[in-house]
Design a protein around this motif. Structure first.
Motif, PDB file in Angstrom:
ATOM      1  N   GLY A   8       0.805  -1.218   0.000  1.00 36.44           N
ATOM      2  CA  GLY A   8       0.000   0.000   0.000  1.00 36.44           C
ATOM      3  C   GLY A   8       0.838   1.269   0.000  1.00 36.44           C
ATOM      4  O   GLY A   8       0.591   2.194  -0.778  1.00 36.44           O
ATOM      5  N   VAL A   9       1.841   1.314   0.861  1.00 32.37           N
ATOM      6  CA  VAL A   9       2.700   2.501   0.927  1.00 32.37           C
ATOM      7  C   VAL A   9       3.473   2.679  -0.373  1.00 32.37           C
ATOM      8  O   VAL A   9       3.541   3.775  -0.934  1.00 32.37           O
ATOM      9  N   TYR A  10       4.040   1.590  -0.868  1.00 34.03           N
ATOM     10  CA  TYR A  10       4.824   1.678  -2.114  1.00 34.03           C
ATOM     11  C   TYR A  10       3.928   2.059  -3.295  1.00 34.03           C
ATOM     12  O   TYR A  10       4.271   2.946  -4.079  1.00 34.03           O
ATOM     13  N   LEU A  16       1.126   8.499  -6.547  1.00 36.17           N
ATOM     14  CA  LEU A  16       1.303   9.945  -6.374  1.00 36.17           C
ATOM     15  C   LEU A  16       2.269  10.491  -7.413  1.00 36.17           C
ATOM     16  O   LEU A  16       2.019  11.527  -8.033  1.00 36.17           O
ATOM     17  N   PHE A  17       3.359   9.788  -7.597  1.00 36.02           N
ATOM     18  CA  PHE A  17       4.351  10.189  -8.601  1.00 36.02           C
ATOM     19  C   PHE A  17       3.731  10.239  -9.995  1.00 36.02           C
ATOM     20  O   PHE A  17       3.857  11.240 -10.708  1.00 36.02           O
ATOM     21  N   ILE A  18       3.031   9.191 -10.390  1.00 40.92           N
ATOM     22  CA  ILE A  18       2.440   9.118 -11.734  1.00 40.92           C
ATOM     23  C   ILE A  18       1.375  10.193 -11.916  1.00 40.92           C
ATOM     24  O   ILE A  18       1.364  10.906 -12.926  1.00 40.92           O
ATOM     25  N   VAL A  19       0.482  10.334 -10.953  1.00 47.15           N
ATOM     26  CA  VAL A  19      -0.601  11.319 -11.069  1.00 47.15           C
ATOM     27  C   VAL A  19      -0.035  12.735 -11.156  1.00 47.15           C
ATOM     28  O   VAL A  19      -0.461  13.535 -12.003  1.00 47.15           O
ATOM     29  N   LEU A  20       0.921  13.064 -10.295  1.00 43.20           N
ATOM     30  CA  LEU A  20       1.517  14.400 -10.334  1.00 43.20           C
ATOM     31  C   LEU A  20       2.255  14.648 -11.642  1.00 43.20           C
ATOM     32  O   LEU A  20       2.125  15.717 -12.244  1.00 43.20           O
ATOM     33  N   GLU A  21       3.017  13.668 -12.085  1.00 48.15           N
ATOM     34  CA  GLU A  21       3.768  13.849 -13.328  1.00 48.15           C
ATOM     35  C   GLU A  21       2.837  14.031 -14.518  1.00 48.15           C
ATOM     36  O   GLU A  21       3.039  14.937 -15.329  1.00 48.15           O
ATOM     37  N   ILE A  22       1.829  13.204 -14.639  1.00 47.64           N
ATOM     38  CA  ILE A  22       0.897  13.309 -15.764  1.00 47.64           C
ATOM     39  C   ILE A  22       0.105  14.608 -15.676  1.00 47.64           C
ATOM     40  O   ILE A  22      -0.037  15.334 -16.668  1.00 47.64           O
ATOM     41  N   GLY A  23      -0.407  14.910 -14.478  1.00 49.83           N
ATOM     42  CA  GLY A  23      -1.179  16.140 -14.306  1.00 49.83           C
ATOM     43  C   GLY A  23      -0.364  17.390 -14.609  1.00 49.83           C
ATOM     44  O   GLY A  23      -0.823  18.289 -15.327  1.00 49.83           O
ATOM     45  N   LEU A  24       0.838  17.427 -14.095  1.00 45.79           N
ATOM     46  CA  LEU A  24       1.678  18.595 -14.324  1.00 45.79           C
ATOM     47  C   LEU A  24       2.125  18.682 -15.779  1.00 45.79           C
ATOM     48  O   LEU A  24       2.226  19.776 -16.342  1.00 45.79           O
ATOM     49  N   PHE A  25       2.362  17.550 -16.407  1.00 44.63           N
ATOM     50  CA  PHE A  25       2.722  17.540 -17.822  1.00 44.63           C
ATOM     51  C   PHE A  25       1.577  18.100 -18.665  1.00 44.63           C
ATOM     52  O   PHE A  25       1.802  18.912 -19.566  1.00 44.63           O
ATOM     53  N   ALA A  50       7.875  15.137  -6.562  1.00 39.91           N
ATOM     54  CA  ALA A  50       7.196  13.856  -6.794  1.00 39.91           C
ATOM     55  C   ALA A  50       8.210  12.777  -7.137  1.00 39.91           C
ATOM     56  O   ALA A  50       8.137  11.648  -6.641  1.00 39.91           O
ATOM     57  N   LEU A  51       9.172  13.122  -7.971  1.00 36.87           N
ATOM     58  CA  LEU A  51      10.219  12.169  -8.325  1.00 36.87           C
ATOM     59  C   LEU A  51      11.086  11.831  -7.115  1.00 36.87           C
ATOM     60  O   LEU A  51      11.400  10.661  -6.868  1.00 36.87           O
ATOM     61  N   LEU A  52      11.449  12.833  -6.331  1.00 41.13           N
ATOM     62  CA  LEU A  52      12.286  12.603  -5.155  1.00 41.13           C
ATOM     63  C   LEU A  52      11.590  11.731  -4.107  1.00 41.13           C
ATOM     64  O   LEU A  52      12.213  10.835  -3.536  1.00 41.13           O
ATOM     65  N   GLN A  53      10.298  11.979  -3.869  1.00 37.33           N
ATOM     66  CA  GLN A  53       9.600  11.170  -2.859  1.00 37.33           C
ATOM     67  C   GLN A  53       9.514   9.729  -3.317  1.00 37.33           C
ATOM     68  O   GLN A  53       9.715   8.809  -2.530  1.00 37.33           O
ATOM     69  N   PHE A  54       9.255   9.489  -4.600  1.00 32.29           N
ATOM     70  CA  PHE A  54       9.177   8.110  -5.073  1.00 32.29           C
ATOM     71  C   PHE A  54      10.551   7.447  -5.060  1.00 32.29           C
ATOM     72  O   PHE A  54      10.681   6.274  -4.700  1.00 32.29           O
ATOM     73  N   THR A  55      11.580   8.189  -5.411  1.00 33.84           N
ATOM     74  CA  THR A  55      12.940   7.643  -5.371  1.00 33.84           C
ATOM     75  C   THR A  55      13.317   7.271  -3.939  1.00 33.84           C
ATOM     76  O   THR A  55      13.873   6.199  -3.696  1.00 33.84           O
ATOM     77  N   LEU A  56      13.008   8.138  -2.995  1.00 30.17           N
ATOM     78  CA  LEU A  56      13.309   7.870  -1.588  1.00 30.17           C
ATOM     79  C   LEU A  56      12.570   6.627  -1.091  1.00 30.17           C
ATOM     80  O   LEU A  56      13.171   5.747  -0.457  1.00 30.17           O
ATOM     81  N   VAL A  57      11.289   6.539  -1.377  1.00 27.72           N
ATOM     82  CA  VAL A  57      10.514   5.372  -0.966  1.00 27.72           C
ATOM     83  C   VAL A  57      11.071   4.108  -1.620  1.00 27.72           C
ATOM     84  O   VAL A  57      11.210   3.068  -0.975  1.00 27.72           O
TER      85      VAL A  57
END
Length: 193
Positions: A8-10, A16-25, A50-57
């Protein structure tokens, strides 16, 4: 191990990463904020966060999963320790080999462990454990960037099932078994490995 919590966390981090990237794009491509430099800077900052949080996780989960899976089978016969599994990934060039040993080698070591102790748990297949390091090494290919987290979710799923089944089997072997002595009295004995 709580499969729902780990996946769930992953998955939430990935979503979050995908939604933010697509939305912002989409917002950037629409040109709504072309003249607003502050807004563009904010949007680009959000993409980077968004990229940093996903990379960290992803990094934390990689080390966490390696720790959980290798730690579950440490008995002195296993060739890879938790320290080796994680530490050798930091050795330049050697890590290209080691990533396959740390991930792809686990199912064989796990299966030998359960055979060694005669535990009644399902054996692990190695497809996802080999696919994961391949997806990491091919991570620069755009489609693989999307596939890699999905492969890792499959690996997390299998690790959680395997470690939980192993812990349950080992705990059951340690439970006292009630038996009767020659006089019919109940006697508690301790099972050992």
């Amino acid at each position: 191990m709580s499969k729902i919590r780990y996946i769930g966390v992953y998955a939430a981090s990935f979503a979050l990463f995908i939604v933010l990237e697509i939305g912002l794009f989409i917002v950037l491509r629409s040109g709504i904020f072309r003249r607003e430099e502050k807004v563009l800077t904010l949007l680009l900052g959000l993409m980077i966060l968004a990229l940093l949080q996903f990379t960290l996780v992803s990094v934390i989960y990689t080390f966490l999963m390696l720790s959980k899976m290798w730690g579950a089978i440490q008995d002195g016969h296993t060739s890879v320790t938790v320290g080796k599994a994680i530490g050798y990934l930091f050795i330049p060039f050697f890590n290209l080999y080691w990533i396959f040993k740390a991930w792809g080698g686990f199912p064989a070591e796990y299966n030998r462990y359960i055979e060694r102790y005669g535990l009644n748990v399902p054996k692990l297949g190695n497809a996802a454990f080999v696919a994961y390091p391949i997806s990491i090494l091919l991570g620069m290919i755009p489609l693989i960037i999307i596939v890699q987290p999905l492969v890792f979710i499959a690996v997390i799923w299998q690790i959680c099932d395997a470690v939980t089944a192993l812990k349950t089997a080992v705990d059951e072997r340690r439970q006292p078994i009630a038996s009767s002595d020659k006089f019919g009295l109940s006697v508690s004995t301790e099972n050992s490995r």
